[in-house]
Scaffold this active site. Structure first.
Site, short mmCIF file in Angstrom:
data_model
loop_
_atom_site.label_atom_id
_atom_site.label_comp_id
_atom_site.label_asym_id
_atom_site.label_seq_id
_atom_site.Cartn_x
_atom_site.Cartn_y
_atom_site.Cartn_z
N ARG A 182 0.84 -1.21 0.00
CA ARG A 182 0.00 0.00 0.00
C ARG A 182 0.87 1.25 0.00
O ARG A 182 0.57 2.24 -0.62
CB ARG A 182 -0.94 0.00 1.20
CG ARG A 182 -2.18 -0.84 0.92
CD ARG A 182 -3.18 -0.74 2.03
NE ARG A 182 -2.75 -1.54 3.18
CZ ARG A 182 -3.55 -1.89 4.16
NH1 ARG A 182 -4.80 -1.49 4.18
NH2 ARG A 182 -3.11 -2.62 5.17
N ARG A 244 -3.06 -16.41 1.58
CA ARG A 244 -4.42 -16.94 1.57
C ARG A 244 -4.81 -17.24 0.12
O ARG A 244 -4.52 -16.44 -0.79
CB ARG A 244 -5.42 -15.93 2.14
CG ARG A 244 -5.45 -15.82 3.65
CD ARG A 244 -5.96 -17.09 4.33
NE ARG A 244 -6.00 -16.95 5.78
CZ ARG A 244 -5.01 -17.29 6.60
NH1 ARG A 244 -3.89 -17.81 6.11
NH2 ARG A 244 -5.13 -17.14 7.91
N GLU A 273 -10.30 -24.12 1.00
CA GLU A 273 -9.75 -25.14 1.90
C GLU A 273 -10.83 -25.77 2.75
O GLU A 273 -11.73 -25.05 3.19
CB GLU A 273 -8.71 -24.49 2.83
CG GLU A 273 -7.43 -24.16 2.11
CD GLU A 273 -6.41 -23.46 3.03
OE1 GLU A 273 -6.45 -23.67 4.25
OE2 GLU A 273 -5.59 -22.73 2.49
N HIS A 294 -1.45 -26.13 3.68
CA HIS A 294 -1.45 -25.01 4.65
C HIS A 294 -0.55 -25.30 5.86
O HIS A 294 -1.03 -25.41 6.99
CB HIS A 294 -2.90 -24.70 5.10
CG HIS A 294 -3.03 -23.34 5.74
ND1 HIS A 294 -4.16 -22.55 5.61
CD2 HIS A 294 -2.19 -22.62 6.51
CE1 HIS A 294 -4.00 -21.42 6.27
NE2 HIS A 294 -2.80 -21.45 6.82
#
Ligand code: 8YV
Length: 332
Positions: A182, A244, A273, A294
């Site tokens: 950002r 993610r 998931e 994961h």
């Protein structure tokens, strides 16, 4: 009369030392079976408990949080990412949310680096040669050739704690570090990492050899790597994701690798998931992608430290102070 201990519902099994301490300090309801709780069970928990300790496998959305009882005051997430929790709605209901930042940074960065190495160097493909049904026919100069890591351009999406830890490792492997965030990181950090900031993600993507996703999943980052953006990548580029699954349009990613418009991917997280896109599984069997279930932060040391953070957050909160790892909606 001694004060009644708060009722703390923990949704999954945690390391023994953490569970023992939770039992000592609180009226802890533990999940010995380690089965993911259903929505009905989560609602039951928030109705009666003072604190709930969820993980990435529990969806604490408005439907669940709206059923919270009078006593429910704290959601102490066992995990860094809080995309499993509707933080804004919790705040509206006067429920505090905390997470466990910092303690899984190094482990997650190590696993990112492992995937950055694994895909271009054909690590899992090579490993299965020796455990397959056929005998290894021996070394050959042109067999199992991958691609060199050193000198390549790595584009990190999300230069927070984990992104910076990945950059540090990448430098040691001779990668050139580029990043999109950002805002730029502090100049001294940028200088130490010899990192190049790209305000435009699109422009960065078009020039990278490897792209690593290290940003949180928020409404703003959902499908950040969309079909359109994936198309900007070079045909010989690789994508790595330990953040993610939702940050990448997984179908579009699979389609591009199938079409030979992208060299491959290393993925530790998935959009739905525990379901894994069958197209990705097929690509993994073909040696184009490396898939992990994961396990980016899965070290016993990390899990114990995450548990300690959860305990400190609950204890400090229950003692009437602001917990150290409070997550505010404005931070997301
Ligand atoms: C954890 C993670 O395994 O902390 C995170 O955000 O992705 C993990 O590595 C998990 O979230 C625990 O809830």
């Amino acid at each position: 009369m001694p004060k009644k201990k708060p009722l703390v519902v923990v949704t999954r099994r945690l390391p023994n030392s953490v569970e023992t301490r939770l039992r000592e300090l609180f009226d802890a309801r533990l999940n010995d079976e380690d089965r993911a709780m259903s929505q009905a069970e989560l609602i039951e928990a928030v109705k009666s408990a003072d604190v709930i300790v969820p993980t990435v496998t529990d969806r604490l959305d408005e439907a669940v949080i709206s059923q919270a009882g009078e006593r429910m005051k704290l959601i102490a997430n066992f995990g860094n990412g809080v995309d499993n929790i509707d933080v804004a709605y919790a705040a509206k209901r006067g429920i505090t949310v905390t997470n466990t930042p910092g303690v899984l940074t190094e482990d997650s960065a190590d696993m990112t680096m492992a995937l950055i190495l694994a895909v271009p160097r054909r690590l899992t493909e090579g490993a299965t040669v020796l455990t397959g049904t056929k005998d290894w026919s021996g070394w050959s100069p042109t067999w199992m050739l991958g691609h060199r890591i050193s000198g390549k351009r790595l584009g990190i999406i999300g230069m927070g704690r984990i992104g910076s830890a990945v950059a540090k490792r990448a430098r040691a492997f001779g990668l050139q570090v580029h990043y999109h965030n950002r805002r730029p990181v502090a100049p001294d950090l940028e200088e130490a990492l010899e990192a190049t900031y790209w305000e435009s993600l699109d422009q960065m993507l078009a020039r990278m050899d490897i792209v690593s996703v290290n940003c949180p999943h928020t409404p703003a980052t959902y499908h950040l790597l969309s079909a359109r953006r994936l198309k900007l990548l070079k045909n010989d580029a690789y994508v790595v994701n330990i953040a993610r699954g939702e940050v990448i349009d997984e179908n579009a990613l699979a389609k591009q690798i199938e079409a030979g418009e992208l060299a491959g991917a290393g993925l530790d997280v998935f959009e739905h998931e525990p379901a894994v896109n069958p197209r990705l599984v097929k690509l993994a069997r073909a040696g184009k992608v490396v898939l992990l279930p994961h396990m980016g932060s899965a070290t016993i040391e990390g899990r114990v430290e995450m548990g300690e953070k959860v305990i400190v957050n609950i204890k400090v909160f229950m003692d009437g102070h602001r917990p150290p790892d409070r997550v505010l909606p404005a931070q997301l």
